[in-house]
Every structure is written in structure tokens, then in C-alpha cells.
Design a protein around this motif. Sequence first.
Motif, PDB file in Angstrom:
ATOM      1  N   LYS A 131       0.863  -1.183   0.000  1.00  0.00           N
ATOM      2  CA  LYS A 131       0.000   0.000   0.000  1.00  0.00           C
ATOM      3  C   LYS A 131       0.895   1.227   0.000  1.00  0.00           C
ATOM      4  O   LYS A 131       2.109   1.122   0.176  1.00  0.00           O
ATOM      5  CB  LYS A 131      -0.923   0.015   1.226  1.00  0.00           C
ATOM      6  CG  LYS A 131      -0.216   0.234   2.571  1.00  0.00           C
ATOM      7  CD  LYS A 131      -1.207   0.230   3.707  1.00  0.00           C
ATOM      8  CE  LYS A 131      -0.542   0.549   5.038  1.00  0.00           C
ATOM      9  NZ  LYS A 131      -0.171   1.974   5.193  1.00  0.00           N
ATOM     10  N   ASP A 132       0.304   2.378  -0.223  1.00  0.00           N
ATOM     11  CA  ASP A 132       1.062   3.619  -0.130  1.00  0.00           C
ATOM     12  C   ASP A 132       1.523   3.810   1.325  1.00  0.00           C
ATOM     13  O   ASP A 132       0.731   3.602   2.238  1.00  0.00           O
ATOM     14  CB  ASP A 132       0.164   4.786  -0.558  1.00  0.00           C
ATOM     15  CG  ASP A 132       0.895   6.111  -0.569  1.00  0.00           C
ATOM     16  OD1 ASP A 132       1.837   6.249  -1.358  1.00  0.00           O
ATOM     17  OD2 ASP A 132       0.526   6.987   0.234  1.00  0.00           O
ATOM     18  N   PRO A 133       2.805   4.149   1.596  1.00  0.00           N
ATOM     19  CA  PRO A 133       3.872   4.535   0.674  1.00  0.00           C
ATOM     20  C   PRO A 133       4.892   3.433   0.390  1.00  0.00           C
ATOM     21  O   PRO A 133       6.047   3.727   0.073  1.00  0.00           O
ATOM     22  CB  PRO A 133       4.535   5.679   1.452  1.00  0.00           C
ATOM     23  CG  PRO A 133       4.457   5.210   2.891  1.00  0.00           C
ATOM     24  CD  PRO A 133       3.159   4.449   3.007  1.00  0.00           C
ATOM     25  N   ASP A 174       3.046   5.386 -10.222  1.00  0.00           N
ATOM     26  CA  ASP A 174       1.990   6.065 -10.982  1.00  0.00           C
ATOM     27  C   ASP A 174       1.253   5.108 -11.904  1.00  0.00           C
ATOM     28  O   ASP A 174       0.601   5.518 -12.856  1.00  0.00           O
ATOM     29  CB  ASP A 174       2.564   7.239 -11.781  1.00  0.00           C
ATOM     30  CG  ASP A 174       3.618   6.801 -12.798  1.00  0.00           C
ATOM     31  OD1 ASP A 174       3.993   5.599 -12.793  1.00  0.00           O
ATOM     32  OD2 ASP A 174       4.055   7.651 -13.587  1.00  0.00           O
ATOM     33  N   THR A 185      -5.074  -0.989   1.739  1.00  0.00           N
ATOM     34  CA  THR A 185      -5.588   0.375   1.812  1.00  0.00           C
ATOM     35  C   THR A 185      -5.147   1.009   3.124  1.00  0.00           C
ATOM     36  O   THR A 185      -4.761   0.322   4.076  1.00  0.00           O
ATOM     37  CB  THR A 185      -7.123   0.383   1.737  1.00  0.00           C
ATOM     38  OG1 THR A 185      -7.657  -0.534   2.697  1.00  0.00           O
ATOM     39  CG2 THR A 185      -7.600  -0.027   0.355  1.00  0.00           C
ATOM     40  N   SER A 186      -5.213   2.331   3.169  1.00  0.00           N
ATOM     41  CA  SER A 186      -4.812   3.079   4.346  1.00  0.00           C
ATOM     42  C   SER A 186      -5.938   3.095   5.385  1.00  0.00           C
ATOM     43  O   SER A 186      -7.029   2.569   5.150  1.00  0.00           O
ATOM     44  CB  SER A 186      -4.435   4.504   3.942  1.00  0.00           C
ATOM     45  OG  SER A 186      -3.338   4.498   3.035  1.00  0.00           O
ATOM     46  N   GLU A 242      -4.001   3.154  -4.336  1.00  0.00           N
ATOM     47  CA  GLU A 242      -4.436   1.907  -3.707  1.00  0.00           C
ATOM     48  C   GLU A 242      -5.665   1.340  -4.416  1.00  0.00           C
ATOM     49  O   GLU A 242      -5.797   0.119  -4.564  1.00  0.00           O
ATOM     50  CB  GLU A 242      -4.726   2.154  -2.225  1.00  0.00           C
ATOM     51  CG  GLU A 242      -3.473   2.521  -1.433  1.00  0.00           C
ATOM     52  CD  GLU A 242      -3.758   3.037  -0.041  1.00  0.00           C
ATOM     53  OE1 GLU A 242      -2.798   3.124   0.765  1.00  0.00           O
ATOM     54  OE2 GLU A 242      -4.928   3.383   0.258  1.00  0.00           O
ATOM     55  N   LYS A 243      -6.549   2.200  -4.869  1.00  0.00           N
ATOM     56  CA  LYS A 243      -7.713   1.734  -5.627  1.00  0.00           C
ATOM     57  C   LYS A 243      -7.266   1.080  -6.929  1.00  0.00           C
ATOM     58  O   LYS A 243      -7.757  -0.004  -7.295  1.00  0.00           O
ATOM     59  CB  LYS A 243      -8.663   2.893  -5.919  1.00  0.00           C
ATOM     60  CG  LYS A 243      -9.923   2.469  -6.660  1.00  0.00           C
ATOM     61  CD  LYS A 243     -10.888   3.634  -6.848  1.00  0.00           C
ATOM     62  CE  LYS A 243     -12.162   3.170  -7.554  1.00  0.00           C
ATOM     63  NZ  LYS A 243     -13.128   4.291  -7.738  1.00  0.00           N
ATOM     64  N   GLU A 270      -9.224   5.030   4.569  1.00  0.00           N
ATOM     65  CA  GLU A 270      -9.027   5.764   3.323  1.00  0.00           C
ATOM     66  C   GLU A 270      -8.484   4.834   2.255  1.00  0.00           C
ATOM     67  O   GLU A 270      -7.549   4.069   2.507  1.00  0.00           O
ATOM     68  CB  GLU A 270      -8.053   6.925   3.536  1.00  0.00           C
ATOM     69  CG  GLU A 270      -7.732   7.714   2.278  1.00  0.00           C
ATOM     70  CD  GLU A 270      -6.650   8.760   2.479  1.00  0.00           C
ATOM     71  OE1 GLU A 270      -6.457   9.574   1.557  1.00  0.00           O
ATOM     72  OE2 GLU A 270      -6.010   8.768   3.557  1.00  0.00           O
ATOM     73  N   MET A 271      -9.060   4.913   1.057  1.00  0.00           N
ATOM     74  CA  MET A 271      -8.533   4.209  -0.091  1.00  0.00           C
ATOM     75  C   MET A 271      -7.953   5.246  -1.038  1.00  0.00           C
ATOM     76  O   MET A 271      -8.681   5.931  -1.755  1.00  0.00           O
ATOM     77  CB  MET A 271      -9.627   3.381  -0.775  1.00  0.00           C
ATOM     78  CG  MET A 271      -9.095   2.455  -1.861  1.00  0.00           C
ATOM     79  SD  MET A 271     -10.391   1.456  -2.674  1.00  0.00           S
ATOM     80  CE  MET A 271     -11.008   0.454  -1.316  1.00  0.00           C
ATOM     81  N   LYS A 272      -6.643   5.392  -0.996  1.00  0.00           N
ATOM     82  CA  LYS A 272      -5.982   6.385  -1.836  1.00  0.00           C
ATOM     83  C   LYS A 272      -6.094   5.993  -3.308  1.00  0.00           C
ATOM     84  O   LYS A 272      -6.253   4.808  -3.619  1.00  0.00           O
ATOM     85  CB  LYS A 272      -4.527   6.539  -1.425  1.00  0.00           C
ATOM     86  CG  LYS A 272      -4.356   7.055   0.006  1.00  0.00           C
ATOM     87  CD  LYS A 272      -2.887   7.203   0.373  1.00  0.00           C
ATOM     88  CE  LYS A 272      -2.734   7.723   1.801  1.00  0.00           C
ATOM     89  NZ  LYS A 272      -1.314   7.867   2.190  1.00  0.00           N
ATOM     90  N   PRO A 273      -6.009   6.961  -4.215  1.00  0.00           N
ATOM     91  CA  PRO A 273      -6.162   6.639  -5.640  1.00  0.00           C
ATOM     92  C   PRO A 273      -5.244   5.521  -6.118  1.00  0.00           C
ATOM     93  O   PRO A 273      -5.686   4.624  -6.847  1.00  0.00           O
ATOM     94  CB  PRO A 273      -5.863   7.972  -6.327  1.00  0.00           C
ATOM     95  CG  PRO A 273      -6.297   9.003  -5.340  1.00  0.00           C
ATOM     96  CD  PRO A 273      -5.934   8.428  -3.997  1.00  0.00           C
TER      97      PRO A 273
END
Length: 314
Positions: free
Chosen positions: A93-95, A103, A136-137, A145-146, A140-143
Amino acid sequence: MIQTVLGKIAPEELGVCSAHEHLSIDLSRVKKDPDTILDDEQGMREELEDFYRLGGRSMVEVTNDGMGRDALVLKRLSEATGVHLITCTGFYKDPFIPEYAGDWKAEQFAHHFIKEATEGIADTGILPGVIGEVGTSKNEMKPIEKELLIGAAIAGVETGLPVTTHTTLGTLGFEQVQLLTEQGLPVDQIIIGHQDLNPNKEEVLSVLETGAYIAFDTIGKNNYRPDGERSDFLLDFINRGFERQILLSADLTRKSHWKKNGGPGYGLVLESFIPKLKEAGVSDSILQQLLIVNPSRAFSIREGSYCQHTIQPI
């Protein structure tokens, strides 16, 4: 069949399985803590031998690229200890997603996972047996991660591999199931992780009611949530008839988690948690369901799709 680092095995060969673990891992790039580096191969072997002594026969190792994955180490460990090891394709997941994929869109993630699932990890020839842990965070589901989860779902449909997820502190499990199934991924091919960290019982029940598997996979991490609360939830879910959808594990990620360093070790579920469930009246047949039967189904490759995808360049 189930894909291990040494090849395919029949589901009935899997035995007692720890469904979400890390043997070789390095999270220090983000966490800035040397305790989050596991790179002692002899130490891994000793810990696995102790796990085997306690009755463990298989382990799903969900350290992916960006977290310190080393498929060759896992192969050597499996050969040396007799423990079936399942490795993964995926990103976390991010980061923690590697910079080169920072990207990417869903199709690029899917292409990468399908390529590893069909051709092997790098030049090792070792095939992953699961897509994960993709996550996911917190709330929150960051773009990115989606895109990652959609890519994992697409790859799961194409390859037949199960998809196992990370939910930060157990949040967004239901939303993950929704997103994955919207891409056509069968619900019984989904394992939603860390649901034992979510104190909101209704949210966890909403995941179970979809038909997906859930993982009680941070057992022993009492700094996050006491095991007493975990077992209370687990007993309730069993009483409600959800015992066919639950997987168990400990998710060890630190040097301090190893027995040699004073921690509980990979056998803690078998050594301490299972006896407490027995004391609470859980039958041997249900314990077998949780430890053996459920993993053998959850990590089986779905017939009719594996290795039949023709990879197109992106």
C-alpha cells in the motif's frame, strides 16, 4: 492445486497453515526502524523449525516487492525445513509501493501480477501462489491503492490466484470486497486481512456476510488489541456459523517477534491461542476447520483460469 515455492501440491497436503506471515522483510525504508528488517536466513530456518515442531506445516508468506521479498530464500527454507511456503505477487500500500510503480494504473498492476504468476518471479522460475498483500490506508482508499486493488482483482480473475489484502487496523474491509467483486473476482477467492484489529463487530460481520474469507492474522499483537477481545469476537463469529470463512495467523514482521530475540515466534497461534480456544469450548473439528480446511480452500487456485492468459505488452 496450491502453488508453493517448490511447486504445486494438492490441498490436502497443506496441513496446519499460518495464513499471513513474513519471514524475509524490510520495512525500514518507510518505518526507519532496524527492528523491521528480517534478513537472517539461519534465524528464519530456526524459527520455521520451531513452527514445525509445534505442528505447523505450511505458511503463506505475503512479503511482496517493495517489502523485501526474496523468493529464493523461501525456496531454500522450504527445502530445509519441510514447511510448505507460498509466496506472493503484489504490492502492499502507499507509501510502500516501489517507485517504479508509483503512478501505475490498474491495467499495469494486473499485467505485472499476471506476468509473475505465469512466468515466475524475476528469473527464479518460482511461481507465486497468491496475490497480496494488497492494501488500503486507515479509513481511506488512496487513488493509487484503488488502482492496485482493481489490478489485483483483474489478475485474480485471469490467473485463478486468491487475493489477500491488508486493511489498516481492520478498516475498509467491506469496501475492499465491493471493489474486488465489481471486477468479477469471485467472493470465495478473497481474503480480507487484519479483521481481528477492527473493534467494530458490525463492520467485520458485514465482510463475513459477503461470503469472503477474513483473516484473524495479528494474534498476539496485544499492543494493538488484546487477544481476549480477539477470541471473544472469534467465538461469536463461530456461534453465528461463520467458522468456514476464518483464517488464523500472527503476521510477524520484526526481529523482536522472533523467539530467539525474546518474542513469541511463528508458532504462537498453536502454542497459546488455540489452547485458549479449547478451554472456551471450541471443538477439535472447528479448530481443524480454522487451521487446515479453510486455508486449503482459500489458497487453492481456481480451475479453468490459471496460466491461460496471454500477456499483451503495455
